[in-house]
Design a protein around this motif. Structure first.
Motif, short mmCIF file in Angstrom:
data_model
loop_
_atom_site.label_atom_id
_atom_site.label_comp_id
_atom_site.label_asym_id
_atom_site.label_seq_id
_atom_site.Cartn_x
_atom_site.Cartn_y
_atom_site.Cartn_z
N TRP A 100 0.83 -1.20 0.00
CA TRP A 100 0.00 0.00 0.00
C TRP A 100 0.86 1.26 0.00
CZ3 TRP A 100 -1.39 2.62 5.02
CH2 TRP A 100 -2.20 3.75 4.80
N MET A 101 1.84 1.32 0.91
CA MET A 101 2.69 2.50 0.96
C MET A 101 3.58 2.61 -0.28
SD MET A 101 3.77 3.10 4.92
CE MET A 101 2.51 3.49 6.13
N GLY A 102 3.97 1.46 -0.84
CA GLY A 102 4.71 1.49 -2.09
C GLY A 102 3.88 2.11 -3.20
N CYS A 103 2.59 1.76 -3.25
CA CYS A 103 1.69 2.37 -4.24
C CYS A 103 1.56 3.87 -4.01
CB CYS A 103 0.31 1.72 -4.16
SG CYS A 103 0.24 0.01 -4.75
N CYS A 104 1.43 4.26 -2.74
CA CYS A 104 1.33 5.69 -2.42
C CYS A 104 2.58 6.44 -2.88
CB CYS A 104 1.12 5.88 -0.92
SG CYS A 104 -0.47 5.30 -0.29
N LEU A 105 3.75 5.86 -2.63
CA LEU A 105 5.00 6.51 -3.04
C LEU A 105 5.12 6.54 -4.56
CD1 LEU A 105 7.23 4.86 -0.33
CD2 LEU A 105 6.98 7.33 -0.64
N ALA A 109 5.69 9.78 -6.93
CA ALA A 109 6.67 9.87 -8.02
C ALA A 109 5.99 10.33 -9.31
CB ALA A 109 7.35 8.52 -8.23
N CYS A 110 4.80 9.81 -9.58
CA CYS A 110 4.06 10.22 -10.78
C CYS A 110 3.73 11.71 -10.73
CB CYS A 110 2.77 9.41 -10.89
SG CYS A 110 3.00 7.67 -11.32
N LEU A 111 3.22 12.16 -9.60
CA LEU A 111 2.82 13.56 -9.48
C LEU A 111 4.02 14.49 -9.61
CD1 LEU A 111 0.23 13.23 -6.56
CD2 LEU A 111 -0.28 13.76 -8.95
N TYR A 302 -0.64 6.78 -12.67
CA TYR A 302 -1.13 7.29 -11.39
C TYR A 302 -2.48 6.69 -11.05
CZ TYR A 302 -3.02 10.47 -7.93
OH TYR A 302 -3.59 10.99 -6.79
N LEU A 303 -3.37 6.62 -12.05
CA LEU A 303 -4.68 6.05 -11.82
C LEU A 303 -4.59 4.58 -11.42
CD1 LEU A 303 -7.74 6.35 -11.87
CD2 LEU A 303 -7.69 5.90 -14.33
N SER A 304 -3.70 3.83 -12.08
CA SER A 304 -3.52 2.41 -11.74
C SER A 304 -3.08 2.24 -10.30
CB SER A 304 -2.46 1.79 -12.67
OG SER A 304 -2.92 1.73 -13.99
N TRP A 305 -2.10 3.06 -9.88
CA TRP A 305 -1.60 2.95 -8.51
C TRP A 305 -2.67 3.32 -7.49
CZ3 TRP A 305 2.09 -0.05 -7.67
CH2 TRP A 305 3.21 -0.12 -8.51
N SER A 306 -3.49 4.32 -7.81
CA SER A 306 -4.56 4.72 -6.90
C SER A 306 -5.55 3.56 -6.70
CB SER A 306 -5.30 5.94 -7.45
OG SER A 306 -4.45 7.06 -7.52
N LEU A 340 -9.91 7.11 0.85
CA LEU A 340 -9.69 8.37 1.57
C LEU A 340 -8.38 8.33 2.34
CD1 LEU A 340 -10.65 11.14 2.49
CD2 LEU A 340 -11.89 10.01 4.36
N LEU A 341 -8.12 7.24 3.08
CA LEU A 341 -6.88 7.14 3.83
C LEU A 341 -5.67 7.14 2.89
CD1 LEU A 341 -5.43 6.81 6.53
CD2 LEU A 341 -5.65 4.33 6.27
N THR A 342 -5.80 6.44 1.77
CA THR A 342 -4.71 6.38 0.79
C THR A 342 -4.35 7.77 0.31
OG1 THR A 342 -5.26 4.16 0.03
CG2 THR A 342 -4.09 5.56 -1.52
N ASN A 343 -5.34 8.56 -0.05
CA ASN A 343 -5.06 9.89 -0.59
C ASN A 343 -4.59 10.87 0.47
OD1 ASN A 343 -5.50 9.26 -3.28
ND2 ASN A 343 -7.69 9.60 -3.14
N ILE A 344 -4.98 10.65 1.71
CA ILE A 344 -4.43 11.47 2.80
C ILE A 344 -2.94 11.19 2.95
CG2 ILE A 344 -4.43 11.78 5.31
CD1 ILE A 344 -7.46 11.40 5.26
#
Length: 480
Positions: A100-105, A109-111, A302-306, A340-344
């Protein structure tokens, strides 16, 4: 184990959509940075060696996901479910949290790269970490959040479109470079440096391996989303097919670039370095063209990771390994609590990039570090199944074949963790440590002890590593 909520037919994903999830997750920012990343680390021989090792290792990991999707069809949330089934609650939690945190990171990176690319034309965005860049990235973050809230199917369909759209500029790049390929330049770049020894080449290979890990992260996309598949057999097919296609693109982009510019020139190209290679052939329009292709690619990535990040947390919550609020869904069957938690978390990481010297590079390395532990646990679970003969019965031939594949995948994942080095492990522990709070909350909700004895020992080791990591950051031993 609680079963995930059933999905209506309109929410089911076809083989094409599952392949797009795999390809869309892997083909993102990394491929556009390969020419300079490899140019700084190695020459042709080292690059071929690195791709051979990574290709074989990841291919066997793809086979592992394919095997597990068939052997354990009831485990329909991929990485998290396999780790929990094989090694217990806390291992499952660690796998879910790390992934999960790898996806967030990866999303961070994408942004950052999106704004850095635009920053080449609008200086206010700089390297992607200026206040203006962070503000616009935050707007994009929450815009995608509300898009996904409208339904997983809609978001996945958009990802499929973006996946096909971003492959076009990469294929055009490959075609142009093939016709401009200079064999003499390629030969000059073969050893990476003059009078290179075998030891020098091996050192080059080790420096290159972390790059190869990042560009393959996402191979598990279909597995994570297996509960949405129209046909369970499509999960394994999508994983292997998507991997082989992406591997071909990665090798072509890397190796062909060595036939255009000397290694020292590749190494100094600004990202996206693919744009610099094309600019050297066709002029400025090539840089603009690749920059546009990168924006399409990274937005889809980015969408895939989200999607993947929210799904793995939701699956863990449904199975009571994370707090119950993360299992909540809206009327569209979107995991609203997990999203929601992911995007926070992504928003917090975005704010931290303002203080990081090389935010994009750090996000890439941390993504690899956080996802390698879940990969290791998945491979080890497949090895455990083969070793104990669970699900195999009298099928000894497939048991031996699957066991060998799982053993190779396990060795590869462990080797990549070692190659990443001590610094990345300490930084990963800093994230795992406080993340364990979610595990404790889930246990308290179920009126269970926070940890078993073995889990307490595992958490203690992580906590010690996290303290060492924080001390190292505070004293400047390691830095971000």
């Amino acid at each position: 184990m609680a079963e995930p909520p059933s999905k209506s037919p309109e929410q089911k994903l076809s083989l094409g959509a599952l392949i797009a999830l795999v390809v869309g997750s892997m083909v993102g920012s990394g491929i556009f940075a390969l020419p300079s990343a490899f140019g700084r680390a190695t020459g042709v021989l080292g690059g071929l060696t690195a791709w051979s090792i990574a290709g074989v290792g990841m291919l066997f990991l793809a086979f592992v996901f394919q095997t597990l999707s068939r052997r354990k069809p009831e485990l329909d949330s991929g990485i998290y479910a396999y780790a929990k089934a094989g090694f217990g609650e806390y291992a499952g939690f660690a796998s879910a949290t790390g992934y999960w945190m790898g996806c967030c990171l990866a999303d961070v990176a994408c942004l950052v790269l999106i704004k850095a690319t635009i920053g080449q034309f609008l200086p206010i965005f700089g390297d992607g970490t200026t206040p203006a860049a962070i503000a616009v990235a935050s707007m994009l973050l929450w815009g995608v959040h509300f898009l996904i809230l409208r339904g997983i199917k809609n978001a996945a369909a958009l990802n499929t479109i973006a996946t096909y759209a971003k492959i076009v500029p990469i294929l055009l790049f490959v075609i142009i470079v093939v016709f401009s390929f200079n064999a003499d330049v390629f030969a000059q770049n073969f050893w990476g440096e003059e009078d290179a020894t075998v030891a020098d080449v091996l050192h080059q290979v080790r420096n290159t391996m972390p790059v190869t890990v990042f560009v393959f992260v996402g191979i598990e996309g279909a597995s994570v989303y297996s509960r949405y598949a129209k046909n369970r057999d499509d999960v394994g097919i999508a994983t292997v097919t998507g991997f082989l296609g992406v591997l071909c693109l990665l090798v072509l982009v890397t190796m062909l670039s060595y036939g255009i510019l000397p290694r020292r020139d590749l190494a100094t190209l600004a990202n996206p370095s693919m744009a610099g290679v094309l600019e050297a052939i066709v002029g400025h329009w090539g840089k603009v063209f690749i920059s546009i292709g990168l924006l399409i690619s990274v937005l889809g990535n980015y969408l895939s990771w989200s999607l993947l990040a929210a799904e793995v947390v939701h699956a863990a919550a449904v199975n009571h390994t994370m707090p119950s609020f993360l299992a909540r869904e809206n009327s569209k069957k979107v995991p609203v609590g997990a999203l929601l938690l992911t995007n926070i978390v992504i928003q917090l990481f975005l704010l931290v990039t303002y203080f990081a010297q090389y935010a994009f590079t750090l996000a890439l390395k941390m993504t690899s570090s956080m996802t390698l532990v879940p990969y290791l646990l998945v491979a080890a679970y497949a090895l455990k199944l083969a070793w104990t003969a669970e699900t195999y019965g009298a099928d000894q031939r497939n048991r031996v074949v699957d066991g060998m594949r799982a053993a190779i995948a396990t060795i590869y994942a462990a080797g990549m963790i070692y190659a990443g080095g001590r610094t990345l492990l300490l930084l990963a522990a800093i994230l795992y440590g406080p993340g364990t709070t979610l595990f404790v909350i889930a246990r308290l909700e179920q009126k269970k002890a926070a940890f078993t004895i073995i889990e307490a020992i595992m958490f203690g080791a992580i906590l010690v590593a996290a303290v060492i990591g924080l001390y190292s950051l505070a004293t400047g031993i390691i830095s971000i």
